[in-house]
Design a protein around this motif. Structure first.
Motif, mmCIF file in Angstrom:
data_model
loop_
_atom_site.group_PDB
_atom_site.id
_atom_site.type_symbol
_atom_site.label_atom_id
_atom_site.label_comp_id
_atom_site.label_asym_id
_atom_site.label_seq_id
_atom_site.Cartn_x
_atom_site.Cartn_y
_atom_site.Cartn_z
ATOM 1 N N LEU A 154 0.847 -1.185 0.000
ATOM 2 C CA LEU A 154 0.000 0.000 0.000
ATOM 3 C C LEU A 154 0.884 1.237 0.000
ATOM 4 N N GLY A 155 0.648 2.131 -0.951
ATOM 5 C CA GLY A 155 1.369 3.389 -1.011
ATOM 6 C C GLY A 155 0.441 4.541 -0.657
ATOM 7 N N LEU A 156 0.897 5.402 0.238
ATOM 8 C CA LEU A 156 0.109 6.555 0.673
ATOM 9 C C LEU A 156 0.889 7.825 0.347
ATOM 10 N N PHE A 157 0.234 8.779 -0.299
ATOM 11 C CA PHE A 157 0.880 10.032 -0.693
ATOM 12 C C PHE A 157 0.254 11.189 0.079
ATOM 13 N N TYR A 158 1.105 12.074 0.620
ATOM 14 C CA TYR A 158 0.630 13.165 1.475
ATOM 15 C C TYR A 158 0.990 14.530 0.882
ATOM 16 N N GLU A 159 0.331 15.549 1.418
ATOM 17 C CA GLU A 159 0.572 16.917 0.963
ATOM 18 C C GLU A 159 1.965 17.387 1.372
ATOM 19 N N ALA A 160 2.513 18.326 0.603
ATOM 20 C CA ALA A 160 3.801 18.922 0.948
ATOM 21 C C ALA A 160 3.697 19.624 2.294
ATOM 22 N N ILE A 224 -5.708 -2.832 5.869
ATOM 23 C CA ILE A 224 -4.334 -2.373 6.110
ATOM 24 C C ILE A 224 -4.348 -1.029 6.831
ATOM 25 N N LEU A 225 -5.216 -0.129 6.382
ATOM 26 C CA LEU A 225 -5.290 1.195 7.006
ATOM 27 C C LEU A 225 -5.709 1.102 8.472
ATOM 28 N N GLN A 226 -6.611 0.171 8.790
ATOM 29 C CA GLN A 226 -7.027 -0.027 10.182
ATOM 30 C C GLN A 226 -5.843 -0.456 11.045
ATOM 31 N N GLN A 227 -5.018 -1.368 10.521
ATOM 32 C CA GLN A 227 -3.857 -1.842 11.275
ATOM 33 C C GLN A 227 -2.758 -0.785 11.334
ATOM 34 N N LEU A 228 -2.641 0.018 10.286
ATOM 35 C CA LEU A 228 -1.624 1.072 10.266
ATOM 36 C C LEU A 228 -1.891 2.106 11.358
ATOM 37 N N GLU A 229 -3.164 2.312 11.678
ATOM 38 C CA GLU A 229 -3.529 3.260 12.742
ATOM 39 C C GLU A 229 -2.937 2.827 14.082
ATOM 40 N N ASN A 230 -2.768 1.531 14.289
ATOM 41 C CA ASN A 230 -2.167 1.023 15.534
ATOM 42 C C ASN A 230 -0.658 1.278 15.578
ATOM 43 N N ILE A 231 -0.033 1.345 14.418
ATOM 44 C CA ILE A 231 1.420 1.527 14.347
ATOM 45 C C ILE A 231 1.790 3.005 14.282
ATOM 46 N N LEU A 232 1.036 3.759 13.461
ATOM 47 C CA LEU A 232 1.264 5.208 13.316
ATOM 48 C C LEU A 232 -0.072 5.921 13.539
ATOM 49 N N PRO A 233 -0.475 6.069 14.813
ATOM 50 C CA PRO A 233 -1.782 6.687 15.078
ATOM 51 C C PRO A 233 -1.814 8.165 14.695
ATOM 52 N N GLY A 234 -2.983 8.597 14.242
ATOM 53 C CA GLY A 234 -3.187 10.013 13.986
ATOM 54 C C GLY A 234 -2.691 10.517 12.655
ATOM 55 N N LEU A 235 -2.403 9.623 11.712
ATOM 56 C CA LEU A 235 -1.985 10.086 10.393
ATOM 57 C C LEU A 235 -3.126 10.834 9.708
ATOM 58 N N PRO A 236 -2.837 11.955 9.047
ATOM 59 C CA PRO A 236 -3.900 12.658 8.314
ATOM 60 C C PRO A 236 -4.295 11.864 7.071
ATOM 61 N N PRO A 237 -5.445 12.163 6.480
ATOM 62 C CA PRO A 237 -5.841 11.475 5.252
ATOM 63 C C PRO A 237 -4.836 11.759 4.130
ATOM 64 N N PRO A 238 -4.436 10.755 3.384
ATOM 65 C CA PRO A 238 -3.526 10.992 2.254
ATOM 66 C C PRO A 238 -4.268 11.667 1.103
ATOM 67 N N VAL A 239 -3.515 12.314 0.216
ATOM 68 C CA VAL A 239 -4.143 12.923 -0.960
ATOM 69 C C VAL A 239 -4.400 11.866 -2.038
ATOM 70 N N ALA A 240 -3.682 10.756 -1.943
ATOM 71 C CA ALA A 240 -3.878 9.668 -2.903
ATOM 72 C C ALA A 240 -3.338 8.375 -2.303
ATOM 73 N N THR A 241 -3.878 7.256 -2.750
ATOM 74 C CA THR A 241 -3.401 5.937 -2.311
ATOM 75 C C THR A 241 -3.298 5.020 -3.521
ATOM 76 N N THR A 242 -2.453 4.011 -3.407
ATOM 77 C CA THR A 242 -2.393 2.952 -4.409
ATOM 78 C C THR A 242 -2.106 1.645 -3.692
ATOM 79 N N CYS A 243 -2.914 0.634 -3.971
ATOM 80 C CA CYS A 243 -2.756 -0.668 -3.330
ATOM 81 C C CYS A 243 -2.483 -1.702 -4.412
ATOM 82 N N TYR A 244 -1.437 -2.490 -4.218
ATOM 83 C CA TYR A 244 -1.020 -3.438 -5.243
ATOM 84 C C TYR A 244 -0.912 -4.842 -4.660
ATOM 85 N N LYS A 245 -1.425 -5.812 -5.404
ATOM 86 C CA LYS A 245 -1.341 -7.215 -5.003
ATOM 87 C C LYS A 245 -0.134 -7.865 -5.675
#
Length: 302
Positions: A154-160, A224-245
């Motif tokens: 999972l790739g998450l992209f954030y604002e500058a 994945i995002l639910q579990q990521l909240e446990n590792i890095l709580p409080g992340l803001p919403p990304p501007v874009a995401t990409t999930c690859y299998k």
């Protein structure tokens, strides 16, 4: 070696596959010219950012690709001078007038003197046409013995200007049923900039990948995002995401009787190679490529 780009800002990138290249002492001399060239061109640079939980062996040296790991592949394709056609899915290979006739999902078939296959071995075995009956039973058994792990990225992209305030650039996770590795990708590649937003990469565990292999990408991403909240709580919403299998992520069991390549047919020439025929890492790629080249040369000049 896949690098994704943020739709809103293509300068913001994330490596969804290989995270870094490890040069082991075994190959430091044998493949020195390859590493020297990539370092001289700035394609690779030493990994200097901290990766928590990384297992380091004596003599290992790790490198990252500042422009994204796909830049390694692009470098070699550009150097080759080859005309590359993307998004052509090969479906069958037939013999016709002493040449290989290759069929694709769309478009007309084309004929070739030589065919080199480097896709994951299960995809080789899915090919139809004369190919099915031309390989021997022994070759088929060898190909069927190759197995792969599966995982999601999972790739998450954030604002500058957004900061992810942790002391590491990457971290191996051992206590989560879903997530195995997290990377602040621009920090890992040492290209942080106030003008470009950070990118975050998450790799799942193999058991999670196997369990949810046939689930929808949307469902998997939400888990994945639910579990990521446990590792890095409080992340803001990304501007874009990409999930690859990654259905075929890493080789767990390779062929036992060949090294680097397997010649499937001699006249006309058909050969396969790739990660099922050598170590599943960058040095394995080089090893297989050199073995394929030698097989082609031997065929042409004999």
């Amino acid at each position: 070696m896949s690098t994704a780009r943020c739709p809103q800002d293509p300068r913001c990138t994330a490596d969804l596959g290989a995270q870094y290249v490890t040069r082991t002492p075994q190959y430091a001399t044998r493949h020195q010219t390859f590493y020297d060239e990539l370092l001289a061109h700035g394609i690779l640079k030493p990994l200097v950012s901290p990766i928590e939980g990384m297992v380091m062996k004596e003599g290992d040296c790790n490198f990252v690709a500042p422009q994204g790991i796909s830049s390694v592949v692009k470098h070699y394709l550009k150097q080759s001078g080859a005309e590359v056609s993307f998004r052509h899915c090969v479906t069958q290979i037939n013999l016709r007038n002493g040449k290989w006739e290759v069929f694709k999902e769309t478009g007309s078939p084309e004929q070739f003197d030589f065919v080199v296959l480097t896709m994951p071995v299960p995809q080789i075995l899915q090919l139809q046409g004369d190919f099915v009956n031309l390989i021997s039973e022994y070759q088929r058994q060898q190909l069927e013995s190759v197995s792969y792990s599966s995982r999601y990225a999972l790739g998450l992209f954030y604002e500058a200007g957004m900061k992810i305030d942790v002391p590491w650039a990457g971290q191996y996770i051992t206590s989560n049923p879903c997530i195995r590795f997290v990377s602040i990708d621009n920090k890992k590649r040492n290209i942080e900039s106030s003008e470009i937003g950070p990118s975050l990469v998450v790799h799942t565990t193999v058991p999670f990948g196997v369990t949810y292999l046939e689930h929808s990408i949307e469902h998997v991403q939400e888990l994945i995002l639910q579990q990521l909240e446990n590792i890095l709580p409080g992340l803001p919403p990304p501007v874009a995401t990409t999930c690859y299998k990654w259905r075929h992520s890493q080789v767990t069991s390779g062929t036992t009787s060949c090294s680097g390549q397997m010649t499937l047919h001699r006249k006309p020439f058909l050969v396969c190679g790739g990660d099922g025929f050598a170590q599943s890492n960058f040095d394995g790629c080089i090893t297989s490529a050199l073995c394929l080249l030698e097989a082609l040369r031997n065929h042409i000049y004999t």
